[in-house]
Design a protein around this motif. Structure first.
Motif, mmCIF file in Angstrom:
data_model
loop_
_atom_site.group_PDB
_atom_site.id
_atom_site.type_symbol
_atom_site.label_atom_id
_atom_site.label_comp_id
_atom_site.label_asym_id
_atom_site.label_seq_id
_atom_site.Cartn_x
_atom_site.Cartn_y
_atom_site.Cartn_z
ATOM 1 N N ALA A 196 -2.532 9.076 6.619
ATOM 2 C CA ALA A 196 -3.283 8.149 7.461
ATOM 3 C C ALA A 196 -4.584 7.734 6.773
ATOM 4 N N VAL A 197 -5.290 8.712 6.229
ATOM 5 C CA VAL A 197 -6.541 8.435 5.514
ATOM 6 C C VAL A 197 -6.269 7.547 4.302
ATOM 7 N N GLN A 198 -5.233 7.878 3.554
ATOM 8 C CA GLN A 198 -4.908 7.129 2.339
ATOM 9 C C GLN A 198 -4.518 5.685 2.661
ATOM 10 N N MET A 199 -3.717 5.497 3.691
ATOM 11 C CA MET A 199 -3.291 4.134 4.028
ATOM 12 C C MET A 199 -4.443 3.298 4.568
ATOM 13 N N ASN A 200 -5.326 3.896 5.337
ATOM 14 C CA ASN A 200 -6.523 3.168 5.782
ATOM 15 C C ASN A 200 -7.411 2.803 4.599
ATOM 16 N N MET A 201 -7.527 3.704 3.642
ATOM 17 C CA MET A 201 -8.307 3.420 2.449
ATOM 18 C C MET A 201 -7.715 2.231 1.693
ATOM 19 N N TYR A 240 1.805 -4.142 3.624
ATOM 20 C CA TYR A 240 3.129 -3.514 3.648
ATOM 21 C C TYR A 240 2.984 -2.077 3.193
ATOM 22 N N PHE A 241 3.102 -1.138 4.142
ATOM 23 C CA PHE A 241 2.950 0.296 3.880
ATOM 24 C C PHE A 241 4.316 0.875 3.523
ATOM 25 N N LEU A 242 4.367 1.533 2.368
ATOM 26 C CA LEU A 242 5.640 1.965 1.816
ATOM 27 C C LEU A 242 5.522 3.366 1.252
ATOM 28 N N HIS A 243 6.516 4.224 1.502
ATOM 29 C CA HIS A 243 6.554 5.552 0.895
ATOM 30 C C HIS A 243 7.059 5.445 -0.542
ATOM 31 N N ILE A 258 0.857 -1.184 0.000
ATOM 32 C CA ILE A 258 0.000 0.000 0.000
ATOM 33 C C ILE A 258 0.896 1.238 0.000
ATOM 34 N N ILE A 259 0.781 2.034 -1.054
ATOM 35 C CA ILE A 259 1.650 3.202 -1.223
ATOM 36 C C ILE A 259 0.797 4.467 -1.316
ATOM 37 N N PRO A 260 0.811 5.316 -0.292
ATOM 38 C CA PRO A 260 0.090 6.598 -0.373
ATOM 39 C C PRO A 260 0.912 7.586 -1.196
ATOM 40 N N VAL A 261 0.279 8.275 -2.115
ATOM 41 C CA VAL A 261 1.038 9.180 -2.981
ATOM 42 C C VAL A 261 0.335 10.524 -3.129
#
Length: 228
Positions: free
Chosen positions: A64-69, A80-83, A5-8
């Motif tokens: 936070a919102v993006q990663m929960n989504m 796996y949360f990744l920048h 999961i990559i928030p961008v």
């Protein structure tokens, strides 16, 4: 299998390089790569939508919102949360799953910067230590799906410091581990603000949180300093 999961936000430059790296560095244990876009105004969305390797998700802005989504849409048993500017090591997916099988249901990698500076090199060495004060979002974060939802995911009140906040809750579960391989992350913020200004900003945020500052106070201070 793992859901990455990559928030961008406006990551047109970094994202294609990262995706190619993930394909080359993995052992085929990736179920999906979810790109959660917080309203990019560059070509990020267009690139993702035309890349069959990726799943595009539109979201409100805020990591936070993006990663929960992303977690709500993810199908894998491990998140796996990744920048977008952090590059995990070779065999990262196998390393993560091996940790989970040993009942270490959450953790990160050691981290080094892509800039050779004695202070940044020293900070990288501290990431070997399995203590909450040595953690940060650039080290990435893996967490078993069941555990992620058990603790309530990311606290969406936090627009900065969201990684540290959830990691603190994971440490309380006594299942957090440090994988002894290096993730390499961009030093672009240090290059923008200067090494010492950036480090002092992080120290301020850390101590403000320790003294009880609210999520909004942290956000206000961070962006005031960032744009000063």
């Amino acid at each position: 299998m793992i859901s990455i999961i990559i928030p961008v936000y406006n990551e047109e430059k970094h994202l294609p390089v990262l995706i190619d790296h993930l394909q080359e560095a993995s052992d085929g244990k990736i179920q999906e790569i979810l790109i959660v876009d917080g309203g990019s105004t560059d070509g990020t969305a267009m690139h993702v939508k035309f890349d069959s390797r990726l799943t595009y998700i539109s979201s409100e802005k805020g990591r936070a919102v993006q990663m929960n989504m992303g977690a709500q849409h993810a199908k894998g048993e491990v998140f796996y949360f990744l920048h977008a500017d952090s590059f995990p090591p070779e065999h990262f997916d196998s390393l993560i799953l091996a940790s989970v099988k040993k009942s270490k249901k959450a953790g990160c990698f050691k981290m080094r910067f892509d800039k050779d500076h004695w202070w940044l090199n020293l900070m990288g060495q501290f990431t070997k230590v399995n203590h909450i004060t040595c953690r940060g979002g650039d080290q990435s974060l893996f967490v078993e799906k069941e555990l992620f939802f058990e603790i309530g995911g990311f606290n969406e009140n936090y627009k900065v410091y969201e990684d540290n906040e959830i990691i603190r809750r994971l440490y309380k579960k006594k299942q957090f581990t440090i994988i002894r391989s290096w993730i390499t992350t961009s030093a672009r913020l240090y290059e923008k603000l200067g090494v010492w200004n950036t480090q002092w900003l992080f120290i301020e945020i850390y101590w403000k949180r320790r003294r009880g500052a609210s999520a909004e106070e942290l956000y206000s201070h961070y962006y005031k300093r960032l744009n000063s």
